[in-house]
Design an enzyme around this catalytic site. Structure first.
Site, PDB file in Angstrom:
ATOM      1  N   GLU A 218      90.159  26.095  17.615  1.00  0.00           N
ATOM      2  CA  GLU A 218      91.065  26.632  18.629  1.00  0.00           C
ATOM      3  C   GLU A 218      90.779  25.868  19.903  1.00  0.00           C
ATOM      4  O   GLU A 218      89.671  25.928  20.441  1.00  0.00           O
ATOM      5  CB  GLU A 218      90.819  28.131  18.833  1.00  0.00           C
TER       6      GLU A 218
ATOM      7  N   CYS B  47      91.776  32.758  26.476  1.00  0.00           N
ATOM      8  CA  CYS B  47      92.526  31.701  25.791  1.00  0.00           C
ATOM      9  C   CYS B  47      94.007  32.036  25.703  1.00  0.00           C
ATOM     10  O   CYS B  47      94.833  31.157  25.462  1.00  0.00           O
ATOM     11  CB  CYS B  47      91.958  31.460  24.399  1.00  0.00           C
TER      12      CYS B  47
END
Length: 512
Positions: free
Chosen positions: A245, A282
């Site tokens: 990620e 995020c």
């Protein structure tokens, strides 16, 4: 010469204590081999389930100490970290439930059929097995939920894979405390302590992804660091899957109808979302497409007021602070960019949140504004004002892959199954792994239907790192053909002695 690993307080910049030393290449090799030796002991599903539940309990028992260390190392605050610990324990128990239920094994049995056309069919029985040792790279912004005891570790252990974790340098003391809890949990259920191992040091992370006994890797972090490890994983003599990620803008589109109905509510909500956790999520909304005109002005006024009331905050470390200040300044200096609430220096070790604005025509038509399409880690967002559907579409055409994409819709357009709102959601679906309507992306529920991933550069795969299906990353399918019953794994034998859901000759059978 041993290189010390220090715990640092980001509120003061001062070293707290020496926690460990950086692992040498020989120590990385020894750790991976020790973890690999524990693989056979993890074969029993019931043991893995007990491990996950014991790990949750051990973390909770050590909770006060873990939370205190995490707060001292990250400045995220006790309330936030208390919730994160609860989330971490919950997801460990959730994966224990996944293991107990057994559906993740995806058992399919097709009995032999010599009369099948056009080709006679042998007896085929398929399920999934663990890959092997998993390397986990801990995240900076979630010292619990995406780090040593986080989702990558929990899902890998659930799959039957031992883990070797490269701790993040921003919270080494927290990492050691969490590792101790997990290792004690392993021993308490009869597993080797080395089912979970933590290492420190940048080079240790590089050596780890290249070790021949590492079968897969999970990473949460920057595009630069993640891409380097991804490339290294692919360049090995035997490439391995790398689930990274890396970064996300998490675009938000506000339609004209939504702005007309609730501009003030949207502006206030946006301020709360992009400044949450000092902008270090995020899923922070980093790019917002809002209409030009009077209703868009109302939204901007509300956003200005709400963002201006948010006080300075401390980022995770001084390097991130420096990068944020430089990034905010560079974005504000671009031609035609306004800064109604300038992001910047909030005093020693702190930053002030803010946002910048730009006409959509400028962003859609010039490469000079590419910087605005890169994630700026910290409490800053970009508001792009569009004057037409064509301008909105042109900006969407430029966006990279994302973890999330959000649409704020008016009540009437949200009720039309074939109107502009449906077409907008189709555009956003192509850009992201999770599409939201009339909400904010910060906050990722741990649930079976969750998907935390997206097209590159959000992630390097199509998999999720949150929710029960995250286990699929650490498994591979294998089929047994015409294999005697006595030699089959219990999950594949007639009579279903393992009691797992299966599809037999095309018919779904629930657990026995």
């Amino acid at each position: 010469m041993a290189v010390p690993v220090w715990s640092v307080d980001p509120r003061t910049g001062k070293q707290r204590e020496q926690v460990a030393v950086e692992a040498t290449a020989q120590e990385v090799d020894a750790a991976v081999r020790a973890a690999a030796a524990s693989l056979p002991a993890l074969a029993d599903r019931s043991v893995r389930s007990r491990l996950l539940r014991a790990a949750a309990g051990a973390l909770e028992a050590s909770g006060p100490e873990i939370i205190a260390a995490a707060d001292a190392e990250t400045a995220l605050g006790v309330p936030r970290l208390t919730g994160e610990l609860a989330r971490t324990s919950y997801q460990l128990r959730a994966f224990a439930d996944v293991v107990d239920e057994g559906g993740y094994l995806d058992v399919i049995i097709d009995h032999a059929d010599p009369a099948a056309q056009p080709i006679p069919r042998p007896d085929l029985r398929r399920y999934k097995i663990p890959l092997g040792v998993v390397a986990v790279y801990a995240a900076s912004n979630f010292p619990l939920a995406f780090s040593v005891p986080g989702g990558d570790t929990a899902s890998a252990l659930a799959a039957g894979c031992p883990v070797v974790i490269k701790a993040h340098p921003d919270h080494p003391a927290t990492s050691e405390l969490c590792a101790d809890a997990l290792r004690r949990a392993a021993v308490s259920v009869g597993l080797p302590a080395d089912t979970v191992i933590v290492l420190h040091g940048f080079q240790a992370g590089v050596d780890l992804v290249g070790h021949p006994l590492v079968a897969a890797a999970g990473f949460t972090g920057s595009v630069r660091g993640g891409r380097a490890l991804f490339d290294a994983a692919a360049a090995r003599p035997r490439p391995i899957p790398f689930y990274g990620e890396l970064g996300s803008l998490n675009p938000v589109v506000v339609t004209e109808a939504a702005a007309a109905e609730r501009a003030e509510q949207i502006g206030t909500g946006l301020a709360g979302s992009f400044t949450l956790g000092t902008g270090q999520f995020c899923t922070k909304p980093g790019l917002v497409l809002a209409p030009a005109g009077e209703d868009g002005d109302r939204l901007l006024t509300a956003l200005t007021a709400a963002a201006g009331e948010v006080g300075p905050g401390v980022l995770l470390d001084s390097r991130m602070r420096d990068n944020f200040l430089a990034g905010a300044a560079a974005r504000s200096a671009l031609p035609a960019v306004g800064a109604p609430v300038p992001a910047g220096d909030g005093g020693e070790h702190a930053v002030r949140p803010g946002f910048v604005t730009l006409p959509a025509a400028d962003l859609a038509g010039a490469d000079d504004y590419d910087l605005l399409l890169d994630e700026c880690f910290g409490p800053l967002t970009v508001v792009v004002r569009y004057g037409s559907a064509d301008e909105l579409s042109a900006v969407l055409d430029r966006l990279p892959g994302n973890l999330t994409a959000t649409a704020h819709l008016g009540a009437a357009e949200a009720a039309e199954s074939d109107g502009p709102a449906a077409r907008l959601l189709a555009r956003l679906t192509a850009l992201a792994g999770r599409v939201l309507v009339n909400g904010w992306p910060t906050g990722v529920a741990v649930a079976p239907a969750q998907h935390h991933g997206g097209p590159y550069p959000a992630t390097t795969s199509t998999s999720t790192s949150v929710g029960g299906t995250a286990i699929e990353r650490w498994l591979r399918p294998v089929s047994y053909q015409d294999t005697p019953e006595a030699l089959l794994p219990p999950e594949l034998r007639d009579g279903n002695p393992a009691g797992v859901p299966r599809r037999v000759d095309g018919v779904l059978e629930l657990a026995g």
